[in-house]
Design an enzyme around this catalytic site. Structure first.
Site, mmCIF file in Angstrom:
data_model
loop_
_atom_site.group_PDB
_atom_site.id
_atom_site.type_symbol
_atom_site.label_atom_id
_atom_site.label_comp_id
_atom_site.label_asym_id
_atom_site.label_seq_id
_atom_site.Cartn_x
_atom_site.Cartn_y
_atom_site.Cartn_z
ATOM 1 C CG ASP A 134 -2.007 -1.092 1.076
ATOM 2 O OD1 ASP A 134 -2.266 -1.525 -0.057
ATOM 3 O OD2 ASP A 134 -2.568 -1.508 2.106
ATOM 4 C CE LYS A 165 -3.151 -3.814 -3.679
ATOM 5 N NZ LYS A 165 -3.643 -4.825 -2.744
HETATM 6 C C1 S3P Z 1 -4.967 -5.952 3.054
HETATM 7 C C2 S3P Z 1 -4.144 -6.606 2.171
HETATM 8 C C3 S3P Z 1 -3.589 -5.973 0.976
HETATM 9 C C4 S3P Z 1 -3.680 -4.449 1.060
HETATM 10 C C5 S3P Z 1 -5.007 -3.984 1.526
HETATM 11 C C6 S3P Z 1 -5.327 -4.539 2.897
HETATM 12 C C7 S3P Z 1 -5.485 -6.704 4.216
HETATM 13 O O1 S3P Z 1 -4.330 -6.402 -0.159
HETATM 14 O O2 S3P Z 1 -3.384 -3.896 -0.196
HETATM 15 O O3 S3P Z 1 -5.055 -2.572 1.593
HETATM 16 O O4 S3P Z 1 -6.034 -6.086 5.144
HETATM 17 O O5 S3P Z 1 -5.348 -7.930 4.216
HETATM 18 P P1 S3P Z 1 -3.953 -7.761 -0.953
HETATM 19 O O6 S3P Z 1 -4.272 -8.888 -0.088
HETATM 20 O O7 S3P Z 1 -4.831 -7.706 -2.171
HETATM 21 O O8 S3P Z 1 -2.507 -7.636 -1.280
#
Ligand code: S3P
Length: 438
Positions: A317, A344
């Site tokens: 992020d 995203k």
């Molecule tokens: C998150 C995992 C990440 C991140 C998101 C929050 C989480 O996504 O980008 O903002 O809380 O598990 P991804 O699992 O798609 O990488």
């Protein structure tokens, strides 16, 4: 339109709100546990409210007073029957990790709706492993990929699986771990690269049996969850990251960001910034179920670096704000393995190219092949001649906050089209920034 006025220099102590990922998991895990949990501080934001609303629909009693949230846990079998419709708003974490829990419920039919923006984000990454576990979950198929809305019908008992995740995604890993609580036996999940481990830590705090060996997670099915009573949530490193970079790029500045989560699976940005020559100290460390500390940053002359694919999940992020730091660094920074940024809240490779170009930064992206898999690299040439501009958030909170940080270090006012999206993760961002500017 929001006008961003520059700051010349700052010297302050600040604290950012509670971690978003941990807040989602705190709601879910407390609800599935026996006993009452007092969660404090809880992040009050659009995304975490989405999770809270969903759990309330499942008959879980909750009480929010200020940023203290009380959850009356009901155990793993939620009191749900019949048809229930949920609305995840724009929260990818809500729909993905909650679905893991819903797949294990006995007598209900669920539909997960989302906002238009989230309906464009892929869900096959969770539906495929959850179906392998015996769940009846389906998305809306378009060109062989499933998207929201999702429908989930009750399954009796789920099967444990051995699953090699094709992408390093904590949301996918967590959906499988939550589903594994309803399976008899041990579920094994292998991650291609380390990614955030908040679910593993949270379930352990509630007495669940989740272990990790290298990049493989073992989750013992059918374990009972019991409330620890109180649960403290440290501040969100991803929110702190905007102020870390602000402190580095402003002249003659120093910022102390207090009580921040420093889970190593979240702090890849610190490693990369230090490699860039950033003056950062981590002090007053605390080690609870999640480590936290105060982060002290001082104005620094940054130099360009190479960021490897395996580092990206540890700062997934923070790539937009890293791109801002790289815009002030000497030389060309290359960020490899950036493909996930395309799925995203917006395509963050495009949103950052659009905005940084406007500020006069040379930035490009290109596709490359790693074995049989396609990936993306972003290259950013730092400059000391950046100029104020009119930026666009693309309705993405992290693009918006990154561009506001960049604009704060320029000579002259900039503008950004829409900042409402910031409420997704950090509603206090603008007031905190304005207090620093005052
Ligand atoms: C998150 C995992 C990440 C991140 C998101 C929050 C989480 O996504 O980008 O903002 O809380 O598990 P991804 O699992 O798609 O990488």
């Amino acid at each position: 339109m929001y006008t961003i006025t520059p700051i010349t220099s700052i010297k302050k102590d600040i604290e950012v709100p509670a971690d978003k990922s941990i807040s989602h998991r705190a709601v879910l895990t407390s609800s599935l546990a026996k006993g009452k949990t007092i969660i404090s501080p809880f992040l009050l934001s659009d995304d975490t409210y989405a999770t809270l609303e969903c759990i309330k629909k499942c008959g879980v009693r909750t009480k929010l007073e200020g940023n203290t949230l009380v959850i009356e846990g009901v155990g793993k079998n939620l009191p749900v029957t019949g048809n229930i419709e949920f609305f995840a708003k724009e929260s990818g974490t809500t729909i993905r990790i909650f679905s893991g829990v819903l797949c294990g419920q006995a007598e209900a039919y669920f539909k997960f709706n989302t906002s238009a923006a989230l309906s464009r984000r892929p869900m096959s990454r969770i539906t495929v492993p959850l179906r392998m576990m015996g769940a009846d979950i389906k998305g809306t198929v378009l060109n062989n990929v499933e998207y929201p809305p999702l429908t989930i019908s009750s399954s009796k008992l789920l099967n444990p699986i051995k699953y090699k995740m094709p992408v390093a995604s904590a949301q996918v890993k967590s959906a499988i771990i939550y589903a594994s609580l309803y399976a008899k036996g041990i579920t094994e999940i292998k991650e291609p690269f380390l990614c955030r481990d908040h679910t593993e830590r949270m379930i352990t705090v509630f007495g669940g049996k989740v272990h990790k060996k290298g990049r493989t997670i073992f989750s013992q099915g059918e374990s009972r969850l019991i409330s620890p009573g109180k649960l403290f949530i440290p501040s969100d490193f991803s929110s702190a990251a905007f102020f870390i970079v602000l402190g580095l790029i402003l002249r003659k500045s120093q910022l102390l960001i207090k009580n921040t989560n420093i889970n190593p699976t979240r702090c890849g940005l610190l490693t990369v910034l230090r490699r860039m020559g950033a003056q950062i100290k981590v002090v007053n460390k605390n080690d609870y179920y999640e480590p936290s500390a105060d982060i002290l940053v001082k104005s620094s002359q940054l130099r360009a670096v190479e960021v490897k694919s395996c580092e990206v999940p540890l700062m997934i992020d923070e790539i937009p704000i890293l791109a801002v730091a790289a815009s002030f660094a000497k030389g060309i920074t290359a960020i490899w393995g950036a493909k996930e940024l395309k799925v995203k809240e917006t395509d963050r490779i495009n949103s950052m190219i659009y905005n940084l170009n406007k500020a006069g930064v040379e930035i490009s992206s290109s596709k490359y092949m790693k074995g049989k898999t396609e990936n993306w690299v972003i290259k950013i040439k730092g400059s000391n001649k950046l100029k104020p501009a009119k930026f666009k958030s693309f309705s993405d909170h992290r693009t918006a906050m990154s561009m506001i940080v960049l604009a704060k270090a320029l000579d002259g006012d900039s503008m950004i089209d829409d900042i409402a999206c910031i409420n997704k993760s950090f509603p206090e961002f603008i007031s905190l920034m304005e207090a620093l500017s005052a």
